[in-house]
Enzyme design. Structure first.
Site: not given
Length: 481
Positions: A258, A411, A230, A434, A224, A222
């Protein structure tokens, strides 16, 4: 396995004046970026080429400030082992990646809890087991149950205990991972306090790193909150740049999956990854290395690769990577899904008295609060859309922490397409993210590959260094800082 002591930096300094001691906090400076209109996952969208419908006046955004915390007074073990010393020794020399790439101490990375939202059925069950079991007994039983579950996922004991459980693509040696972690953090020597969610997550991550290293062919991240903060971008002094390059040099494909999507605008992806691409050019990496780097944008809607000569990004034609189900989507179904999602998002914002700005793009729609709010408000809106939206195509409704977005696809589909494109199997693939909570957009990846759940970019760096150490050990590849 020998575990060395993990040193920590003092979080404050003392100034003495005769018999008085005044504690003066030491703050670490951080750079904040003002984002005018956040994109899904924290990026700043370009409103010149999409329909942005203001539901209420846009308030000036508050830049994020990341507070670093560290434990004070940790003692150094004279019998420290070389393995963890490699992970924890701060680099002293300058590199082309700048001073920020020199980590202070990895011990503090795992001590920071941050603002991770802790939702996981398996880890919650492991926490409850500690009411009647010791730490090692929990890991021993769980390791045995996972092995049984891999043989019969539908009728295993673990499936009965945790009905929401998915698949395990590798065997996890949780007992060894726990002993490795316990030698540093002394979980088993506590008298009254059992391991918390983050500590159990760390143990599972360590077991997954060791399990994946030997056969790893594709690792995805991922963006951010995983590779950088972020709302930030990939600057040239980001510590992850060296790790990504080392992974590619070890013949591992590296992908960034992403939510950010810029159809037909590769330069906007380049802006987010400017530091990484500049490092590719500075190191004059050959095409055989940079060909192992991929960007999957919009969850699963855009695939980009690095051009061999000037190290720019270019779109890969859809017929070369899209899976048959994705090729069967039609624009009418996508538009209908986004229209329904838009209505639910605005209805949820109105119900919760939240002024927002609406952002509509070709494959996504989202709302951005125009005044400060709390995580739970965004969570409620995201879960409402998840439960009430009916569509003919797959979609992902997620809480980005500062916004709520709904994307065409998810995703999981992006990972499947990237795995087909690179020839990687589920047991050879690892996704690092995350947001594995109920409203997180990383959760879907658990259906197709193994995962690492991190809380921040510092944790990502810690576990990737451990992974690279294991890869070097198993493949005899040189490790380059």
């Amino acid at each position: 396995m020998q575990i060395g002591s993990l040193r920590s930096l003092p979080s404050q300094r003392s100034v003495g004046a005769k018999n008085q001691v005044v504690n003066v906090p030491v703050r670490r400076q951080c750079v904040s970026r003002v984002i005018s209109q956040p994109e899904a996952g924290g990026a700043a969208p370009d409103t010149s080429k999409k329909a942005a419908v203001p539901v209420s006046p846009v308030a000036s955004d508050v830049p994020h400030a990341t507070a670093s915390q560290s434990a004070d007074g940790a003692q150094r073990n004279p019998a420290s082992g070389s393995y963890w010393e490699l992970l924890n020794n701060p680099e002293q020399e300058q590199t082309i990646f700048g001073s920020r790439a020199r980590s202070a101490t990895d011990a503090n990375v795992l001590r920071r809890k941050g603002h991770l939202k802790e939702q996981d059925y398996l880890i919650d069950y492991m926490r409850r087991m500690h009411e009647t079991h010791t730490c090692e007994e929990v890991m021993l039983k769980m390791e045995r149950w996972i092995a049984e579950h891999r043989q019969d996922p539908r009728r295993s004991r673990l499936k009965r205990l945790v009905p929401q459980l998915g698949n395990f693509f590798t065997q996890l040696k949780l007992v060894d991972a726990f002993r490795e972690y316990d030698a540093v953090f002394a979980l088993s020597r506590r008298k009254y306090i059992p391991p918390n969610f983050a500590e159990l997550r760390h143990v599972v991550n360590i077991a997954q790193v060791h399990a994946s290293a030997d056969s790893l062919k594709l690792i995805t991240f991922d963006a951010d909150g995983t590779l950088y903060a972020d709302g930030a971008h990939f600057e040239q002094d980001n510590a992850m740049i060296a790790h990504i390059i080392n992974l590619m040099r070890c013949n591992v494909h590296v992908g960034i999956v992403t939510a950010a999507g810029y159809p037909g605008e590769a330069h906007k992806f380049e802006r987010r990854l400017a530091g990484l691409l500049e490092s590719f050019r500075a190191l004059r990496l050959p095409a055989e290395v940079t060909n192992r780097f991929h960007i999957m944008g919009g969850e699963c809607n855009y695939l980009l690769q690095v051009t061999p000569e000037d190290k720019r990004l270019e779109f890969v034609p859809e017929d070369q990577w899209q899976t048959p189900p994705m090729q069967g989507w039609n624009e009418e179904d996508i538009s209908a899904m986004l229209a329904s999602a838009e209505g639910l998002l605005l209805e949820g914002a109105k119900r919760l008295a939240l002024p927002v700005q609406l952002i509509r793009k070709t494959r996504s729609v989202g709302i951005v609060p125009t005044q400060p709010t709390i995580y739970e408000v965004l969570e409620d809106i995201a879960l409402t859309v998840q439960n009430q939206l009916v569509a003919k195509i797959p979609f992902c409704a997620f809480n980005g922490g500062n916004d709520v977005f709904v994307d065409a696809g998810n995703k999981s589909l992006g990972l499947q397409a990237l795995m087909n494109f690179t020839g990687a199997q589920p047991q050879e693939t690892l996704h690092v993210g995350d947001r594995f909570t109920l409203s997180g957009n990383d959760t879907a990846t658990r259906d197709v590959c193994s995962v690492l759940w991190v809380a921040n970019p510092e944790e990502t760096g810690f576990f990737i260094k451990m992974l690279l150490k294991d890869i070097r050990k198993s493949r005899w590849q040189p490790y380059i800082e």
